[in-house]
Design an enzyme around this catalytic site. Structure first.
Site, PDB file in Angstrom:
ATOM      1  CE1 TYR A   1       3.907  25.876  54.636  1.00 56.16           C
ATOM      2  CE2 TYR A   1       3.150  28.070  55.247  1.00 56.16           C
ATOM      3  CZ  TYR A   1       4.091  27.072  55.324  1.00 56.16           C
ATOM      4  OH  TYR A   1       5.214  27.244  56.083  1.00 56.16           O
TER       5      TYR A   1
ATOM      6  CE  LYS B   1      -2.057  23.376  56.944  1.00 56.07           C
ATOM      7  NZ  LYS B   1      -1.578  24.718  57.192  1.00 56.07           N
TER       8      LYS B   1
ATOM      9  CG  HIS C   1       6.604  35.064  56.584  1.00 56.06           C
ATOM     10  ND1 HIS C   1       7.612  34.141  56.590  1.00 56.06           N
ATOM     11  CD2 HIS C   1       7.073  36.132  57.277  1.00 56.06           C
ATOM     12  CE1 HIS C   1       8.647  34.615  57.262  1.00 56.06           C
ATOM     13  NE2 HIS C   1       8.339  35.813  57.699  1.00 56.06           N
TER      14      HIS C   1
ATOM     15  N   PRO D   1       5.970  17.564  60.355  1.00 50.66           N
ATOM     16  CG  PRO D   1       8.099  18.107  61.141  1.00 50.66           C
ATOM     17  CD  PRO D   1       7.177  16.961  60.940  1.00 50.66           C
TER      18      PRO D   1
ATOM     19  CE1 TYR E   1       7.951  25.935  53.984  1.00 51.70           C
ATOM     20  CE2 TYR E   1       8.151  23.624  54.568  1.00 51.70           C
ATOM     21  CZ  TYR E   1       7.617  24.871  54.794  1.00 51.70           C
ATOM     22  OH  TYR E   1       6.744  25.057  55.830  1.00 51.70           O
TER      23      TYR E   1
END
Ligand code: FAD
Ligand code: DHB
Length: 395
Positions: free
Chosen positions: A389, A301, A77, A297, A206
């Site tokens: 990220y 990580k 991704h 979450p 998200y």
């Protein structure tokens, strides 16, 4: 009753990602280890948890010789979508920081590591009971346990790796007066489902919503993973599949976009907390992964931090064993904790930006929306998200 006595270089408690990967990295360098795990192989392989691997975690698994299926079946991704009512924006990771992430379930990572261990006929004891640590301050620490066939066993080691997760016995084996802990319990939880339906998106979504956060992830071209913010006191029995899908649709809905529903294969509620315990070493006991720290979450990580810990620990053990150097082992706790705190901050920040605080007010919600607009419109702000990220470079 007689005791069975075993001897190894590194005794490892826990066959989660941390313990299994550590054993694999050590085996590649000719260092012996024994893993003891109190659950069954079936249980460990079926436990559904994380799904996003940082660029460097993929590299580490590949270098460890367990990357074949990951490269065949994993999904690369190049970004994520951040959304709030009426708007969805893409964050382009390679464009911002030159890295990507991979979607490949923790269950699959664990299956690959166990298969490698079993194929190499290296010791991995499932279904043990009564695990206990003895003399961890000495240079002959022991792990005592009862094996699956009921035999009392003493495993004598050069050093012990406590990879037994948040509820394990390793962290409490460090005297309480020598430990400092930092903790934040969040006033919300994640309700997660695994569904037999093609993902309705090419990359993770998200979504901030005044009724609570929602997220769309996936495991494969035919399996989706979705999450909803719920109150930590909610009971999963009160959430029918229809109720879950309708809340997901409500919070993630966007004109011109359809969320595909399908049969729910698994569902559960996970509380959310940040937790760090230092130091990560006591004598010849070294903690790695969730045994020493937990993140909420939202930043994906937890698994990646466990992998980063054992990379540092494996290199330090190799330096001691092969070159007689102890400097890397002495630095282990400080080195690992620097990364842990970076991930702890990032996970807290993502969590705070995306979830509606039940004790917050309209002012808090306006700040969140302003932060989301900033992160999705400023290259400087988006780069910070992308770097963290996808995973900060190893030291
Ligand atoms: P674990 O995976 O917890 O492994 C520890 C192992 O030790 C277990 O197999 C356990 O059975 C064993 N053990 C415990 N006590 C003993 C004992 N006394 N003797 C022998 N063995 C013992 N992270 C994300 O990034 N995204 C997510 O969506 C996400 N979801 C999660 C959902 C849940 C319910 C949980 C608990 C965690 C989730 N995480 C998630 C976090 C991520 O899964 C963990 O960070 C990761 O599993 C850490 O790996 P570990 O090997 O350190 O610990
Ligand atoms: C998944 C879990 C996460 O915590 C996250 O931030 C992204 C994806 C997942 O389970 O796929």
């Amino acid at each position: 009753m007689t005791e069975r006595r075993l001897r190894t270089q590194v005794g490892i408690i826990g066959a989660g990602p941390a313990g299994l990967l550590l054993a694999q990295l050590l085996a590649r360098q000719g260092i012996e280890s024994v893993i003891v795990e109190n659950r069954s192989r079936e249980y460990v392989e079926a436990r559904i948890r994380a799904g996003v691997l940082e660029h460097q975690t993929v590299q580490l698994l590949t270098d460890a010789g367990v990357g074949d299926r990951l490269h065949r079946e994993g999904l690369r991704h190049d970004g994520v979508y951040l959304q709030w009512p009426g708007e969805r924006h893409h964050i382009d990771f390679p464009g911002l920081c030159g890295r990507s992430v991979w979607v490949y379930g923790q269950t699959e990572v664990v299956k690959d590591l166990i298969a490698a261990r079993v194929e190499a006929a290296l010791p991995l004891h499932f279904d043990v009971a009564d695990t206990a640590l003895v003399d961890v301050e000495s240079d002959r620490p022991q792990i005592r346990f009862t094996s699956a066939d009921g035999e009392a066993t003493v495993l004598e080691c050069d050093l012990v790796a406590g990879c037994d997760g948040f509820h394990g016995i390793s962290r409490p084996a460090i005297p309480e007066q020598l430990r400092t802990t930092w903790e934040r319990v969040y006033p919300f939880a994640w309700l997660g489902i695994l569904a037999q339906v093609a993902p309705s998106t090419d990359e993770l979504i998200y979504a901030w919503h005044p009724d609570g956060f929602a997220m769309h992830s996936m495991r494969s071209p035919s399996v989706s993973r979705l999450y909803l913010q719920v109150d930590p006191t909610e009971r999963i029995e009160d959430w029918s599949d229809d109720r879950i899908w309708s809340q997901l649709q409500h919070r993630m809905g966007l004109d011109g976009w359809t969320l595909n529903a399908g049969p729910v294969l698994d569902k559960g509620i996970t509380p959310m907390r940040s937790f760090v315990s230092a130091p990560m070493r006591h004598g010849n006991l070294f903690l790695a992964g969730d045994a020493a720290h937990i993140v909420p979450p939202t930043g994906a990580k937890g698994l990646n931090l466990a992998a980063a810990d054992v990379k540092v620990l494996a290199e330090a053990i190799v330096a001691r064993t092969q070159e007689g150097r102890t400097d890397l082992l002495d630095a282990y706790s400080d080195t690992a904790l620097r990364r842990v705190w970076r991930a702890t901050h990032f996970s807290w920040w993502m969590t705070s930006m995306m979830h509606v605080n039940p004790h917050g007010d309209a002012f808090d919600r306006q700040l969140q929306l302003s932060q989301l607009r900033y992160v999705t419109s400023s290259t400087a702000a988006a780069t910070g998200l992308a770097e963290n990220y996808t995973g900060m470079p190893f030291e």
